[in-house]
Design an enzyme around this catalytic site. Structure first.
Site, short mmCIF file in Angstrom:
data_model
loop_
_atom_site.label_atom_id
_atom_site.label_comp_id
_atom_site.label_asym_id
_atom_site.label_seq_id
_atom_site.Cartn_x
_atom_site.Cartn_y
_atom_site.Cartn_z
N GLY A 137 0.85 -1.21 0.00
CA GLY A 137 0.00 0.00 0.00
C GLY A 137 0.88 1.25 0.00
O GLY A 137 1.84 1.32 0.75
N ARG B 2 1.09 -5.17 -5.32
CA ARG B 2 1.26 -6.36 -4.49
C ARG B 2 1.41 -7.50 -5.49
O ARG B 2 0.48 -7.81 -6.23
CB ARG B 2 0.04 -6.58 -3.59
CG ARG B 2 -0.30 -5.37 -2.68
CD ARG B 2 -1.39 -5.72 -1.68
NE ARG B 2 -2.10 -4.55 -1.18
CZ ARG B 2 -1.78 -3.86 -0.09
NH1 ARG B 2 -0.73 -4.21 0.61
NH2 ARG B 2 -2.50 -2.84 0.31
N ASP C 262 5.44 -4.93 6.05
CA ASP C 262 6.01 -6.24 6.42
C ASP C 262 5.94 -7.28 5.30
O ASP C 262 6.84 -8.11 5.16
CB ASP C 262 5.43 -6.76 7.73
CG ASP C 262 3.91 -6.81 7.73
OD1 ASP C 262 3.30 -6.40 6.72
OD2 ASP C 262 3.33 -7.26 8.73
N THR D 58 4.20 2.67 5.48
CA THR D 58 2.78 2.25 5.54
C THR D 58 2.08 3.19 6.51
O THR D 58 2.66 3.56 7.53
CB THR D 58 2.61 0.80 6.03
OG1 THR D 58 1.24 0.62 6.47
CG2 THR D 58 3.50 0.43 7.19
N ASP E 91 -0.18 2.41 8.43
CA ASP E 91 -0.69 1.66 9.59
C ASP E 91 0.18 1.73 10.85
O ASP E 91 -0.27 1.42 11.95
CB ASP E 91 -0.88 0.18 9.23
CG ASP E 91 -2.03 -0.03 8.26
OD1 ASP E 91 -2.74 0.94 7.97
OD2 ASP E 91 -2.21 -1.17 7.79
N ASP F 169 2.44 -0.27 11.79
CA ASP F 169 2.38 -1.59 12.44
C ASP F 169 3.68 -2.38 12.27
O ASP F 169 3.65 -3.59 12.15
CB ASP F 169 1.19 -2.40 11.88
CG ASP F 169 1.28 -2.58 10.38
OD1 ASP F 169 2.10 -1.91 9.73
OD2 ASP F 169 0.52 -3.41 9.84
N ARG G 260 -5.62 -2.51 9.01
CA ARG G 260 -6.14 -3.87 8.83
C ARG G 260 -5.97 -4.71 10.09
O ARG G 260 -6.88 -5.36 10.55
CB ARG G 260 -5.42 -4.51 7.64
CG ARG G 260 -6.09 -5.71 7.10
CD ARG G 260 -5.45 -6.19 5.82
NE ARG G 260 -4.12 -5.65 5.61
CZ ARG G 260 -3.60 -5.42 4.42
NH1 ARG G 260 -4.31 -5.64 3.35
NH2 ARG G 260 -2.38 -4.95 4.30
O1 F6P Z 1 -1.49 -1.46 4.58
C1 F6P Z 1 -2.08 -0.21 4.54
C2 F6P Z 1 -3.54 -0.30 4.24
O2 F6P Z 1 -3.93 1.02 3.98
C3 F6P Z 1 -4.43 -0.94 5.31
O3 F6P Z 1 -4.70 -0.11 6.39
C4 F6P Z 1 -5.64 -1.32 4.51
O4 F6P Z 1 -6.33 -2.36 5.10
C5 F6P Z 1 -5.04 -1.76 3.23
O5 F6P Z 1 -3.82 -1.05 3.08
C6 F6P Z 1 -5.90 -1.54 2.02
O6 F6P Z 1 -5.23 -2.03 0.92
P1 F6P Z 1 -5.66 -1.98 -0.60
O7 F6P Z 1 -4.77 -0.95 -1.24
O8 F6P Z 1 -5.36 -3.33 -1.11
O9 F6P Z 1 -7.09 -1.61 -0.66
#
Ligand code: F6P
Length: 328
Positions: free
Chosen positions: A15, A76, A107, A130, A132, A134, A176
């Site tokens: 992300g 990803r 991670d 990120t 998050d 985390d 998440r």
């Molecule tokens: O990892 C960061 C994040 O923004 C999370 O908080 C969220 O759940 C996820 O990415 C959403 O990802 P995507 O870009 O696949 O919708």
């Protein structure tokens, strides 16, 4: 400085997060400062597999320190999970004479980097990016501070309308598996209740707390819910539950979504990105590999990538208590 590293590749993966561009700029310019070539790899590991790689000089990163997103794009990659995919990626790095890799991501991206290092002995260095927050081994990940400011700004606006209509708002924020955004933005925006995955408040206690708020004279309320919260199946079911059990409340839901990942990075994220990029490149040049650079007690330190991936970034119990007291 290691004589064996003459060219470093940089990519952004997972992300996106505000501050990734500032980190790319820092990596590129630190390479130039040390007379090392730098190559930008587009779309994370996906671009590595396809050989989507371009040379980056210090002027190619002008005017991006203030830009959200990532100029290198992100992805990803499912193919990188396979040994065949990683082999293709390795061949492209060799073809481009890249000697080491800086991975800006979370991670999942670091796990990919570790596997890659194990298979090909390729030097890798991680920069935590990120929203998050985390990741173990840094007090702040890139983009987290900007996301907090974005969330607080939006909740301030929701508060205006909540207050005008005496409503209860559930505001769902990203995270998440981690409640850092919810907890800190919730405190910053004065939320009555904060629901995070690390702490299962329980539906009964939520109702109890909302009843207490109402009884204490509060006319409107804001509950910040982390998307990873385990209390209800989703934020809309939470709304239904509260409406059923407390018909006196007029409840609304706001899901903030991907807007939290966008926008110009805060000054904090720009400075952090600049510091992390310098440390990442210079650590590779010192012959270090399989580390993540991070901010610990205001110093940029190295944490083994394996620890960064496996360790848990804990929720601060003091913050939970402060949040409880503030909602009195
Ligand atoms: O990892 C960061 C994040 O923004 C999370 O908080 C969220 O759940 C996820 O990415 C959403 O990802 P995507 O870009 O696949 O919708």
């Amino acid at each position: 400085m290691s004589a064996s590293i003459k060219k470093i590749g940089v990519l952004t993966s997972g992300g996106d997060a505000p501050g990734m561009n500032a980190a790319i700029r820092s990596v590129v310019r630190t390479c130039a400062y040390h007379n090392i070539e730098c190559m930008g790899i587009y779309r994370g590991f996906e671009g590595m597999i396809e050989g989507d790689i371009m040379e980056m000089g210090p002027r190619t990163v002008k005017n991006i320190v203030n830009k959200g997103g990532t100029i290198l794009k992100s992805a990803r990659s499912a193919e990188f999970i396979t040994p065949e995919g990683r082999k293709k990626a390795y061949e492209h790095l060799k073809k481009n004479e890249i000697d080491a890799l800086v991975i800006i991501g979370g991670d999942g991206s670091f796990t990919g980097g570790l596997v890659f290092n194990k298979e090909f002995g390729f030097p890798v260095m991680g920069i935590p990016g990120t929203i998050d927050n985390d990741i173990f081994g840094t007090m702040f990940t890139l983009g987290y501070d900007t996301a907090l400011n974005t969330v607080v700004e939006v909740i301030d606006k929701i508060r205006d309308t909540a207050n005008s209509h005496n409503r209860l708002f559930f505001v769902e924020v990203m995270g998440r598996d981690a409640g850092h955004i919810a907890l800190n933005a919730g405190i910053g925006a004065g939320a009555e209740e904060i629901l995070i995955p690390e702490e299962n408040l329980g539906l009964d206690r939520l109702l109890e707390s909302l009843k207490k708020s109402k009884a204490s004279g509060k006319s409107s309320s804001i509950v910040v819910v982390s998307e990873g919260d385990k209390i209800g199946k989703n934020v809309f079911e939470l709304r239904d539950y509260v409406e059923e059990n407390m018909p006196e409340y007029d409840v609304r839901v706001s899901v903030l979504g991907h807007m939290q990942r966008g926008g110009s990075p805060s000054c904090f994220d720009r400075v952090l990105a600049s510091r992390l990029g310098v440390k990442a490149v210079e650590s590779l040049l010192e012959g270090k590999t399989n580390y993540m650079v991070g901010l610990i007690a205001d110093k940029i330190e190295l944490t083994p990538l394996e620890q960064a991936v496996k360790g848990k970034s804990k929720i601060d119990a003091e913050l939970l208590r402060v949040s409880d007291i503030m909602s009195t």
